[in-house]
Design a protein around this motif. Structure first.
Motif, PDB file in Angstrom:
ATOM      1  N   UNK B 214     -24.048  -3.905  41.743  1.00  0.00           N
ATOM      2  CA  UNK B 214     -23.855  -3.538  43.302  1.00  0.00           C
ATOM      3  C   UNK B 214     -24.905  -2.601  43.992  1.00  0.00           C
ATOM      4  N   UNK B 215     -25.028  -1.705  43.041  1.00  0.00           N
ATOM      5  CA  UNK B 215     -26.134  -0.502  43.487  1.00  0.00           C
ATOM      6  C   UNK B 215     -27.575  -1.542  43.659  1.00  0.00           C
ATOM      7  N   UNK B 216     -27.880  -2.399  42.846  1.00  0.00           N
ATOM      8  CA  UNK B 216     -28.904  -3.003  42.809  1.00  0.00           C
ATOM      9  C   UNK B 216     -28.942  -3.554  44.308  1.00  0.00           C
ATOM     10  N   UNK B 246     -21.200   6.485  42.775  1.00  0.00           N
ATOM     11  CA  UNK B 246     -22.719   6.121  42.874  1.00  0.00           C
ATOM     12  C   UNK B 246     -23.372   7.006  43.832  1.00  0.00           C
ATOM     13  N   UNK B 247     -22.561   7.645  44.398  1.00  0.00           N
ATOM     14  CA  UNK B 247     -23.121   8.882  45.246  1.00  0.00           C
ATOM     15  C   UNK B 247     -24.514   9.343  44.651  1.00  0.00           C
ATOM     16  N   UNK B 248     -24.534  10.065  43.680  1.00  0.00           N
ATOM     17  CA  UNK B 248     -25.697  10.739  43.115  1.00  0.00           C
ATOM     18  C   UNK B 248     -27.119   9.632  43.196  1.00  0.00           C
ATOM     19  N   UNK B 249     -26.648   8.560  42.813  1.00  0.00           N
ATOM     20  CA  UNK B 249     -27.832   7.531  42.735  1.00  0.00           C
ATOM     21  C   UNK B 249     -28.246   7.246  44.236  1.00  0.00           C
ATOM     22  N   UNK B 250     -27.558   7.141  44.892  1.00  0.00           N
ATOM     23  CA  UNK B 250     -28.202   6.614  46.322  1.00  0.00           C
ATOM     24  C   UNK B 250     -28.648   8.018  46.922  1.00  0.00           C
ATOM     25  N   UNK B 251     -28.294   8.934  46.717  1.00  0.00           N
ATOM     26  CA  UNK B 251     -29.068  10.238  47.061  1.00  0.00           C
ATOM     27  C   UNK B 251     -30.358  10.259  46.527  1.00  0.00           C
ATOM     28  N   UNK B 252     -30.371  10.311  45.293  1.00  0.00           N
ATOM     29  CA  UNK B 252     -31.543   9.963  44.863  1.00  0.00           C
ATOM     30  C   UNK B 252     -32.498   8.886  45.239  1.00  0.00           C
ATOM     31  N   UNK B 253     -32.124   7.838  45.296  1.00  0.00           N
ATOM     32  CA  UNK B 253     -32.808   6.824  46.050  1.00  0.00           C
ATOM     33  C   UNK B 253     -33.611   6.929  47.129  1.00  0.00           C
ATOM     34  N   UNK B 254     -32.578   7.667  48.170  1.00  0.00           N
ATOM     35  CA  UNK B 254     -33.104   7.939  49.454  1.00  0.00           C
ATOM     36  C   UNK B 254     -34.195   8.946  49.460  1.00  0.00           C
ATOM     37  N   UNK B 255     -33.854  10.118  48.677  1.00  0.00           N
ATOM     38  CA  UNK B 255     -34.805  11.193  48.470  1.00  0.00           C
ATOM     39  C   UNK B 255     -36.078  10.703  48.005  1.00  0.00           C
ATOM     40  N   UNK B 256     -36.087  10.154  46.865  1.00  0.00           N
ATOM     41  CA  UNK B 256     -37.155   9.560  46.468  1.00  0.00           C
ATOM     42  C   UNK B 256     -37.930   8.450  47.270  1.00  0.00           C
ATOM     43  N   UNK B 257     -37.362   7.872  47.687  1.00  0.00           N
ATOM     44  CA  UNK B 257     -37.783   6.647  48.793  1.00  0.00           C
ATOM     45  C   UNK B 257     -38.784   7.525  49.917  1.00  0.00           C
ATOM     46  N   UNK B 258     -37.988   8.367  50.638  1.00  0.00           N
ATOM     47  CA  UNK B 258     -38.690   9.271  51.727  1.00  0.00           C
ATOM     48  C   UNK B 258     -39.913   9.649  50.939  1.00  0.00           C
ATOM     49  N   UNK B 259     -39.677  10.502  49.836  1.00  0.00           N
ATOM     50  CA  UNK B 259     -41.005  11.091  49.370  1.00  0.00           C
ATOM     51  C   UNK B 259     -42.357  10.109  49.172  1.00  0.00           C
ATOM     52  N   UNK B 260     -41.856   8.770  49.053  1.00  0.00           N
ATOM     53  CA  UNK B 260     -43.036   7.766  48.742  1.00  0.00           C
ATOM     54  C   UNK B 260     -43.480   7.440  49.861  1.00  0.00           C
ATOM     55  N   UNK B 261     -42.490   7.167  50.681  1.00  0.00           N
ATOM     56  CA  UNK B 261     -43.021   6.427  51.715  1.00  0.00           C
ATOM     57  C   UNK B 261     -43.624   7.283  52.908  1.00  0.00           C
ATOM     58  N   UNK B 262     -43.364   8.444  52.801  1.00  0.00           N
ATOM     59  CA  UNK B 262     -44.037   9.543  53.786  1.00  0.00           C
ATOM     60  C   UNK B 262     -45.502   9.544  53.415  1.00  0.00           C
ATOM     61  N   UNK B 292     -26.650  17.337  49.455  1.00  0.00           N
ATOM     62  CA  UNK B 292     -27.305  17.855  50.719  1.00  0.00           C
ATOM     63  C   UNK B 292     -28.540  18.225  50.394  1.00  0.00           C
ATOM     64  N   UNK B 293     -28.719  18.969  49.004  1.00  0.00           N
ATOM     65  CA  UNK B 293     -30.071  19.370  48.667  1.00  0.00           C
ATOM     66  C   UNK B 293     -31.110  18.277  48.503  1.00  0.00           C
ATOM     67  N   UNK B 294     -30.585  17.229  48.383  1.00  0.00           N
ATOM     68  CA  UNK B 294     -31.698  15.864  48.132  1.00  0.00           C
ATOM     69  C   UNK B 294     -31.786  15.238  49.620  1.00  0.00           C
ATOM     70  N   UNK B 295     -30.628  15.294  50.428  1.00  0.00           N
ATOM     71  CA  UNK B 295     -30.455  14.467  51.396  1.00  0.00           C
ATOM     72  C   UNK B 295     -31.403  15.292  52.663  1.00  0.00           C
ATOM     73  N   UNK B 296     -31.216  16.387  52.716  1.00  0.00           N
ATOM     74  CA  UNK B 296     -31.706  17.354  54.083  1.00  0.00           C
ATOM     75  C   UNK B 296     -33.367  17.445  54.091  1.00  0.00           C
TER      76      UNK B 296
END
Lengths: 749, 550
Positions: B214-216, B246-262, B292-296
């Motif tokens: 599902x996550x994938x 799955x929340x931790x994974x999603x959160x990491x996914x987003x934070x990493x994604x932003x880091x790379x794509x910025x 929030x520490x990852x999302x904000x």
């Protein structure tokens, strides 16, 4: 009527099963089986209690029999009692009423009744023919007017209705002013007094005064009496009292209070000083004050024990010795070779027999001092298939997971889908191979939860063609064409409320709203017997762990013990003041526990038919019971969402588990007794650390003697886990032999 | 004496009117009042009796809902003929009618045409009862599968994250309150010790195979190219109750994604990721506080980053900044507590970089956007005082020598952000969503301003005090239209007052300040007649737009 015949039949049984009670029992079978008129006679003859009133009670019984034209019984009873014919014309007051209003707690007093009466009460279970109208207990609308009047006669004396609130208030003021240590105890008097004063007012047609009285003081009563108060409040006219069960309960059974001697003296002195006869009369007539020497009890101690319909159990009632130990397991050699695989394959076969709870078998080679004699009640002999099953069981037991707070069981949940709110009862077989469900649409369904499908035995014609000498004859008799995962059993004409597999998995019992208990064969999937006798809804039924016997209980407040090969009950356990809501056999099969809507649990001796324990403390109808595998403890769950733990040997409450928020319908101890699982309407399964619970209780001699126990407030620490289901009330729990927990319920989207 | 006062036991009795109505319905005309009273009491009593018995059947039927069959069975107990024909499973509503001083409640019994019944096709046969097994718990741990309820309800997630000491074993919070006063101290101490020992979360973070799949699927769909799939995936994130694990994974996914794509300046992906954040926030069963520490940081990056896209002069990264700013505001509103102080910390961050002279225009824009979403108080205390300075800065860019095109555009956007906020609200009120639901492609000033010409408001309604201006601009659409008018009027005033057209922005700000002062001093409007005159000119929309943009 087939009464005489019945008697013979019963006697044959007696011989058959070589019971010890033949002397007493058979003698009385005659006496009672010849009184075929109605169950009432059974109830009646049980009613006599203390030896002082015996004579009078007996007369009452005689008169009743006479009125019902049961001359034969009258003669016999008279002969037995050695009474002259004219003696029974003497006035009868109390006891006739007692009989009509539900059988009072006879058996509780059975211990001290004189020999004749005890014999009578032993024999009564054999009496009633199946067709008997259930007049006794239910106090139905058809109850004769005179009887009710007799019941109510005590209310005929009346004081000034206006003074009632004053009396009550006076007492209230007095009790509020006494020393703290007495206050809690004396406060117990309020509720029964309130009820009786209210009923007196209503009975004497002081409708408005009654209403005012109620409004003024009902708020003072303990909150757990709310249900009863609601019933009371709806009763505002004398006519209503006619046929009202609750009212009759109050009248016919004395409300039992336990009060220390000091407190009682205080109360007595106060009332006598004030010349408060009204209250004094009520206390004398309608209350039974069980006085004990020693420290007055605290509020919490009292609250723990109170709450039942008729007060606490008398201390005497719990004095009888209960043999709670387990029976010795027959010694069977366990083959230690590696047949495991083979055994695995055979597991699902529905032809092996296995008495429950024998997991302890290997440990208890010696006779337990607390166990009843092996032959105390006759048990069916083990068949070969049973032995095979026992071996299986022991093998499984060796693979059993040891549970504990750090090792919680896995829970497998069986959801009934598309049940449309219709699932009313569930049971698993002991080896967890079959699951049965009772439904509101009168059907019983059986599922196989192993890959092995359910098959019917071939028809008689086909069976005759089978080679009976062949090795796989048991396979051959099954009809492959009928193999399916589930079978439906049709036969009941009302919702099926109770269901129970026989330990050997050959039979299934079901009890229904239609008043019958049915025995089904799981070989042919047909109904074998319909046991009639209850006539009112039968709420629960349960097989003995050794098979053959079973117990049923229902709306008529009488629990009946049956044997599968008799269409009439062997014993009738009367004494509950309201519906019997759940029934359970003790692991040693010598005792039967019944839970009731009167908020008490009673333990009955199968041998004598006596009530040996009355356990009070629940504040709502009891819906589930469970014995610990060692037979020493019992757990009970009620609509109030609390689980209470009991020491069966001492007749004491030893624990209280709070946490559920709705009715508890399922309770089960793990195979070793370390963990108690409870399932509730609040859609949760909870696991409790029972070892700790039983350890925490300190039992010194004093508490054991008086039954005044300080319950540790430790529900929180005992709770090991809570598991929410998805809107699925949990209505059955079962530990497999390897200690996997199975739960079942219907999914209500 | 009683532990708790319960609601008063009331003796409800059917009204005698009912008796009369019922008597009439069976043909008994004149019923004495007394007999009515007697009847009603008797009937009420019997009904209660039957209801009590029916409850028994309900309990034994293991239901919490009383059904008609329960009543039937109760009647049967009393040897009364059951009521036939009331087998309805559903709730049958009473109809109400009144007339002739009578009030009647009755069932609507429809006349059924037999031929209709015969001719209608048979309804589908209801599904048969079936048995399904699943794991409710595996060695004491409840697996997160669809058959089980979401492992941690939002409330519990909240307590867990905000008050970890109170967090106990799942589902146990209700007992916590039952702790008795007696021996509470020792029990509490024990409980605390327990709590500390059990602080380690008992739920494992291993995902089942299904969850991994599902996550994938979800993450791929969210950042993939197919918009339809993305919508579906976002919908799933926003509604699925079982995502807690799955929340931790999603959160990491987003934070990493932003880091790379910025770093890679991939605007599209950043937008997708922000939409994921939004979906997670919208999910009613999730409580994000723990992540929030990852999302904000991710969100704030999308607001204030110097560069978000490859061609900052062309791409509309401003929309992303706006969108992220709104997300930020939403999370501040939801999660800010006195302990974590999110709002004040965020505000400080924004203000600090805004105040910095070296800050790029893009970041500047982000800061202001972020601040302006944080509510009227922030606007009032932080933005308004800086308006002059900011105006000067914008003026410097637009008036001064052309440094770079990017700066020019940046300044323009900051200007438009400061100026036409109300118009945005107007355009938005047309869309009808709240701040969060605005689409990423925000329509900018000119088109919104056209709204004005269609509704020639009366400038006399100028009167709302200027302090209120911003407040209203952010709050209500209708009043902001007036503000728009006023805004435009200011522009026109500046025109008529022959101010240099290049200084319009600055003057507008000045005008606002003027208005502020004016209302503060309580003086009348010297320009009022002038304004009226201007409004009567009814300039075409394009002209007004041009004026502002000039």
């Amino acid at each position: 009527m087939a009464a005489v015949q019945d008697g013979q039949l019963n006697m044959e049984v007696e011989k058959d099963i070589k019971t010890e009670i033949t002397n007493d029992g058979s003698g009385n079978i005659n006496a009672n089986s010849s009184s075929p008129g109605s169950t009432s006679s059974g109830g009646k003859s049980k009613s006599p209690a203390g030896s002082g009133e015996d004579q009078q009670t007996l007369l009452a019984v005689l008169q009743f029999l006479k009125r019902n034209k049961l001359t034969e019984s009258v003669d016999i009873l008279r002969r037995e009692a050695g009474l002259s014919a004219d003696a029974d014309d003497s006035p009868v007051s109390d006891s006739a009423g007692a009989g009509s209003g539900g059988v009072p707690n006879v058996s509780a007093d059975g211990g001290d009744a004189n020999s004749l009466l005890s014999r009578v009460s032993i024999a009564t279970p054999f009496a009633p023919p199946a067709t008997a109208p259930p007049k006794v207990v239910a106090a139905s609308g058809g109850e004769d007017q005179p009887d009710v009047n007799v019941v109510l006669s005590a209310y005929s004396q009346q004081g000034d209705p206006v003074l009632y609130p004053l009396y009550y208030n006076g007492l209230k003021k007095f009790i509020e002013s006494v020393l703290d240590c007495h206050r809690a105890e004396l406060s117990q008097v309020f509720y029964p007094l309130f009820v009786h004063m209210y009923l007196e007012l209503v009975y004497n047609n002081h409708e408005n005064e009654a209403k005012q009285f109620f409004e003024k003081f009902s708020g003072d009563q303990e909150c757990y009496y709310e249900e009863d108060l609601r019933i009371l409040s709806s009763m505002s006219k004398k006519e209503h009292m006619k046929g009202n069960e609750t009212m009759l309960d109050f009248r016919t059974s004395k409300f039992v209070l336990r009060i220390s001697r000091d407190s009682y003296q205080l109360l007595k002195r106060h009332l006598q000083e004030r010349q408060n006869n009204q209250i004094w009369n009520i206390i004398q007539e309608h209350l039974y004050i069980d006085i004990f020497d020693g420290m007055p009890r605290s509020k919490s101690q009292i609250d723990a024990m109170s709450g039942s319909l008729a007060g606490e159990g008398k201390r005497d009632a719990n004095k009888a010795k209960v043999f709670y130990g387990l029976l010795k397991e027959p010694e069977i050699e366990v083959p230690l070779d590696d047949e495991d695989e083979e055994a695995e394959n055979e597991e699902g076969k529905p032809k092996k027999k296995k008495p429950k709870k024998d997991s302890m078998g290997s440990k208890s080679k010696k006779q337990d001092p607390n166990a009843p004699q092996q032959t105390r009640i006759p048990l069916p002999e083990l068949k070969d298939s049973d032995k095979l099953d026992k071996i299986m069981n022991m093998k499984e037991a060796t693979k059993k997971i040891r549970l504990g707070p750090d090792n919680l069981p896995s829970i497998c949940f069986y959801s009934f889908l598309n049940a449309y709110q219709g699932l009313t009862a569930v049971d698993f077989t002991d080896d967890s191979s079959l699951i049965a469900g009772g439904f509101a649409d009168s059907t019983v369904r059986v599922w196989s939860v192993t890959p092995k499908k359910l098959r019917r035995v071939k028809s008689a014609a086909d069976l005759s063609n089978i080679d009976k000498e062949s090795d796989d004859v048991l396979e051959r008799i099954m009809d492959e064409k009928t193999a399916s995962e589930s079978k439906i059993l049709y036969g009941h004409s009302g919702p099926v409320y109770g269901i129970s597999f026989s330990p050997d998995r050959n039979y299934l019992l079901s009890s229904s709203e239609d008043g019958t208990v049915r025995l089904w064969s799981l070989q042919t999937f047909t109904c074998l017997v319909g046991y009639k006798g209850h006539n009112y809804p039968v709420w629960d039924t349960q097989f003995s762990p050794y098979g053959y016997y079973f117990i049923s209980g229902g709306h008529d407040r009488v629990a009946r013990l049956w044997a599968t090969d008799h269409y009439q009950p062997l014993r009738m356990f009367a004494g509950h003041l309201a519906d019997i809501t759940c029934t359970l056999f003790h692991p040693n099969s010598n005792y039967v526990a019944t839970g009731s809507a009167d908020r008490t649990i009673r333990l009955w001796d199968v041998l004598t038919g006596n009530c040996v324990r009355i356990l009070t403390g629940h504040k709502g109808p009891i819906h589930s019971l469970a014995f610990s595998p060692n037979g020493k403890f019992m757990a009970s769950g009620a609509t109030d969402g609390r689980v209470l733990l009991w020491d069966v040997g001492h007749g004491l409450m030893v624990g209280e588990l709070k946490g559920h928020t709705d009715t508890i319908y399922a309770l089960k101890f793990s195979r070793d007794g370390e963990i108690l699982a409870s399932g509730s309407m609040d859609n949760t399964v909870k696991l409790w650390d029972t070892l700790k619970a039983f350890d925490d209780v300190e039992l010194d001699d004093f508490t054991a003697a008086t039954g005044h126990i300080h319950l540790p407030e430790n529900s929180q620490e005992l709770l090991l886990g809570t598991y929410m289901t998805k809107s699925t009330p949990v209505i059955h729990l079962h530990f497999t032999r390897r200690n996997l927990l199975l739960a079942a319920g219907a999914y209500n989207p | 004496m009683a532990e708790e006062r319960r609601p008063k036991q009331c003796t409800v009795v059917l009204p005698t009117e009912s008796m009369k109505a019922m008597a009439e319905s069976i043909g008994v005309g004149q019923l004495q009042e007394e007999s009515c009273a007697a009847l009603s009491e008797e009937v009420s009593y019997r009904i209660k009796e039957i209801a009590q018995d029916a409850l028994k059947f309900m309990h034994h039927g293991k239901r919490c809902k009383l059904t008609t069959s329960d009543i039937d069975h109760a009647l049967k107990l009393k040897n009364v003929e059951p009521l036939y024909g009331f087998q309805s499973q559903e709730f049958i509503p009473f109809r109400f009618a009144s007339g002739g001083g009578r009030e009647l409640h009755f069932y609507e019994e429809k006349e059924v045409d037999l031929s209709d019944i015969i001719n209608t096709p048979l309804p589908r046969v209801p599904l048969d009862v079936s048995l399904k097994a699943h794991w409710l718990s595996i060695e004491g741990v409840q697996p997160a599968i669809p058959e089980n309820p979401p492992p941690a309800p939002k409330e519990q997630q909240k307590t867990e994250s905000t008050e970890p000491l109170k967090a106990v074993k799942p589902g146990q919070e209700e007992e916590g309150s039952i702790q008795k006063g007696q021996g509470a101290t020792s029990a509490e101490a024990k409980g605390k010790k327990d709590g500390l020992m059990r602080m380690k979360p008992r739920s494992t973070h291993e995902l089942s195979v299904e969850q991994q799949l599902y996550y994938k699927e979800i993450t791929e769909a969210c950042v993939g190219s197919c918009e339809a799939k993305r919508a579906e995936a976002l919908q799933s994130i926003a509604t699925d109750p079982g995502l807690y694990q799955m929340l931790p994974r999603f959160s990491t996914f987003i934070s990493e994604g932003v880091r790379v794509n910025v770093v890679q300046n991939n605007l599209a992906l950043l937008i997708y990721l922000m939409r994921m954040v939004k979906a997670l926030m919208d999910n009613p069963t999730l409580y994000l506080e723990k992540y929030l520490h990852e999302l904000i940081p991710a969100v704030v990056t999308c607001i204030v980053s110097k560069q978000l896209c490859l061609r900052p002069d062309v791409d509309n990264h401003w929309a992303l900044r706006d969108f992220a700013a709104r997300l930020m505001a939403q999370s501040c509103k939801t999660f800010s507590t006195t302990t974590n102080n999110i709002q004040s910390r965020i505000t400080k961050t924004f203000t600090k970089s805004w105040l910095d002279d070296k800050t790029q225009w893009t970041t500047r824009y982000g800061c202001i956007a972020g601040l302006s979403e944080l509510g009227p108080d922030v606007i009032k205390t932080l933005i308004l005082p800086r308006l002059t300075v900011e105006g000067a800065r914008i003026k410097a860019v637009s008036d001064g020598p052309v440094v770079s095109n990017i700066d020019k555009i940046g300044a323009d956007h900051v200007q438009s952000l400061l100026l036409p906020r109300p118009t945005l609200t107007v355009s938005q009120s047309g869309i009808g969503g709240s701040g969060g639901s605005r689409t990423a492609s925000i329509i900018k000033v000119p088109s919104s301003l056209t709204l004005m010409s269609t509704r020639p408001g009366t400038p006399t309604q100028l009167s709302p005090p200027a302090t209120k201006y911003i407040v209203m601009a952010t709050s209500s659409g209708s009043s902001s239209t007036q503000q728009v008018l006023w805004m435009a009027s200011i522009c026109k005033i500046s025109r008529t007052l022959k101010l240099s057209s290049s200084a319009v922005a600055n003057s507008a700000v000045d005008m606002m300040k003027l208005a502020l002062m004016r209302t503060a001093t309580g003086k009348g409007d010297p320009e009022l007649p002038l304004l009226q005159r201007i409004s009567s000119l009814e300039l075409p929309a394009s002209e007004i737009a041009a004026q502002i943009n000039a």
